[in-house]
Write a protein that holds these residues in place. Structure first.
Motif, PDB file in Angstrom:
ATOM      1  N   ILE A   1     -10.721   1.458   5.001  1.00 54.46           N
ATOM      2  CA  ILE A   1      -9.722   1.694   3.958  1.00 54.46           C
ATOM      3  C   ILE A   1     -10.401   2.178   2.679  1.00 54.46           C
ATOM      4  O   ILE A   1      -9.966   3.138   2.032  1.00 54.46           O
ATOM      5  CB  ILE A   1      -8.909   0.410   3.687  1.00 54.46           C
ATOM      6  CG1 ILE A   1      -8.060   0.051   4.909  1.00 54.46           C
ATOM      7  CG2 ILE A   1      -8.011   0.584   2.469  1.00 54.46           C
ATOM      8  CD1 ILE A   1      -7.333  -1.270   4.779  1.00 54.46           C
TER       9      ILE A   1
ATOM     10  N   PRO B   1       0.810  -1.231   0.000  1.00 59.13           N
ATOM     11  CA  PRO B   1       0.000   0.000   0.000  1.00 59.13           C
ATOM     12  C   PRO B   1       0.838   1.273   0.000  1.00 59.13           C
ATOM     13  O   PRO B   1       0.519   2.237  -0.711  1.00 59.13           O
ATOM     14  CB  PRO B   1      -0.836  -0.123   1.274  1.00 59.13           C
ATOM     15  CG  PRO B   1      -0.855  -1.565   1.577  1.00 59.13           C
ATOM     16  CD  PRO B   1       0.470  -2.096   1.137  1.00 59.13           C
TER      17      PRO B   1
ATOM     18  N   ALA C   1      -3.863   2.156   5.061  1.00 64.89           N
ATOM     19  CA  ALA C   1      -4.088   0.779   4.622  1.00 64.89           C
ATOM     20  C   ALA C   1      -3.020  -0.159   5.168  1.00 64.89           C
ATOM     21  O   ALA C   1      -3.324  -1.290   5.593  1.00 64.89           O
ATOM     22  CB  ALA C   1      -4.113   0.726   3.094  1.00 64.89           C
TER      23      ALA C   1
ATOM     24  N   ARG D   1      -3.416   7.639   2.521  1.00 65.53           N
ATOM     25  CA  ARG D   1      -4.214   6.452   2.196  1.00 65.53           C
ATOM     26  C   ARG D   1      -3.377   5.188   2.276  1.00 65.53           C
ATOM     27  O   ARG D   1      -3.800   4.189   2.863  1.00 65.53           O
ATOM     28  CB  ARG D   1      -4.814   6.606   0.801  1.00 65.53           C
ATOM     29  CG  ARG D   1      -5.665   5.412   0.384  1.00 65.53           C
ATOM     30  CD  ARG D   1      -6.155   5.548  -1.041  1.00 65.53           C
ATOM     31  NE  ARG D   1      -6.930   4.392  -1.457  1.00 65.53           N
ATOM     32  CZ  ARG D   1      -7.402   4.210  -2.674  1.00 65.53           C
ATOM     33  NH1 ARG D   1      -7.175   5.119  -3.605  1.00 65.53           N
ATOM     34  NH2 ARG D   1      -8.092   3.128  -2.978  1.00 65.53           N
TER      35      ARG D   1
END
Length: 306
Positions: free
Chosen positions: A280, A181, A223, A219
């Motif tokens: 997420i 991620p 995650a 983000r």
């Protein structure tokens, strides 16, 4: 005789459609599935996941073998008379949450800086870092335990035999899940241009990292942290072979006394992991919506200036 064709360079179809005002057609490779076929595939996959989960949830309400349903198994968890029986589960859950916190710290303070520094200063070493972080997923956990056993003999002498020391081993197992991620977020962000622009305006490296790079990687970082917590809560092999008490080992221990409580906590763990995955997705969709909104508001200004 037919008229001769005009000699000249042929115009592409896109240019002709743009000149006439018609929409340009984009060539597609392959055939996209219809809505009916997509619905059938999603339904089959959903049933494959839903049937075992529904059966597990139904088992937690079953009363013996007569097929009756009751809420007594859920109520027994809060009964003080069963505190001694269920105490290993709560102790294992507390140990797993502590291990998860330490493992997330390893991801944030070791893996994340390594990826940022590699992307900014040493891009040639990116493949090497990726290989090192992906290797643990290619090796079975049982094989990794064989190598961890002599290491943890030294760890037990130095740091003790507490369950929190298991974070060092689980941190290696979670590297592939945490690396991807963050790597995807770094690839989608032009970190070199952003850092150079901020540095040209007089920002320090701390300001560049904290106010420019990390917000764009939020983000991927979120995650990575959520996936790390999920892996820690579901890890059993390392704890069992290294003689540590965690959430999964406690469930196996209590299952011999009360199988219903093991099923209840398993359902709760699965629901917790599902909530993390939904969070997420929500964070990613919110970030995408903001980017689209910013582009939409900026477009009329560009047309006016033109």
């Amino acid at each position: 005789m037919s008229a001769a064709a005009p000699v000249g360079p042929s115009r592409p179809a896109s240019a002709a459609s743009a000149r006439t005002g018609g929409p340009s057609r984009v060539r597609r490779f392959g055939t996209a599935p219809s809505r009916g076929a997509a619905a059938i595939v999603l339904t089959v996959i959903g049933l494959l996941f839903a049937v075992p989960l529904v059966a597990l949830l139904q088992f937690t309400f079953r009363q013996g073998t007569d097929g009756g349903l009751t809420f007594a198994h859920w109520a027994a968890i809060g009964d003080p008379a069963n505190a001694v029986t269920y105490q290993p589960v709560f102790d294992g859950l507390g140990a797993s949450l502590l291990i998860a916190a330490i493992t997330v710290g390893i991801v944030l303070f070791v893996l994340l800086p390594a990826q940022i520094i590699t992307a900014l200063r040493y891009p040639r070493l990116r493949r090497v870092l990726e290989f090192v972080c992906i290797v643990p997923i290619t090796v079975p956990v049982v094989v990794l335990v064989v190598g961890f056993i002599p290491v943890y003999q030294v760890v037990s002498q130095v740091f003790g035999s507490g369950a929190w020391t298991l974070a060092f081993a689980i941190g290696i197992v979670t590297l592939p899940f945490a690396f991807r991620p963050i790597s995807a977020a770094i690839t989608a962000t032009d970190m070199t241009v952003l850092s150079e622009a901020a540095r040209s305006l007089g920002a320090s490296w701390w300001t560049v990292t904290w106010r420019v790079l990390l917000p764009n990687l939020r983000r991927g970082i979120t995650a990575a942290c959520f996936l790390t917590i999920t892996v820690v809560l579901g890890e059993y092999t390392l704890a069992a072979f290294l003689s540590r008490t965690t959430f999964q080992t406690a469930l196996v221990l209590v299952q011999g006394t009360d199988p219903y409580v093991a099923a209840i906590f398993s359902v709760a763990a699965l629901a917790f992991g599902f909530v993390l995955l939904v969070l997420i997705g929500r964070i990613g969709s919110r970030r995408t919506g903001r980017v689209r909104g910013t582009r939409t508001t900026r477009r009329p200004r560009t047309q006016e200036s033109a």
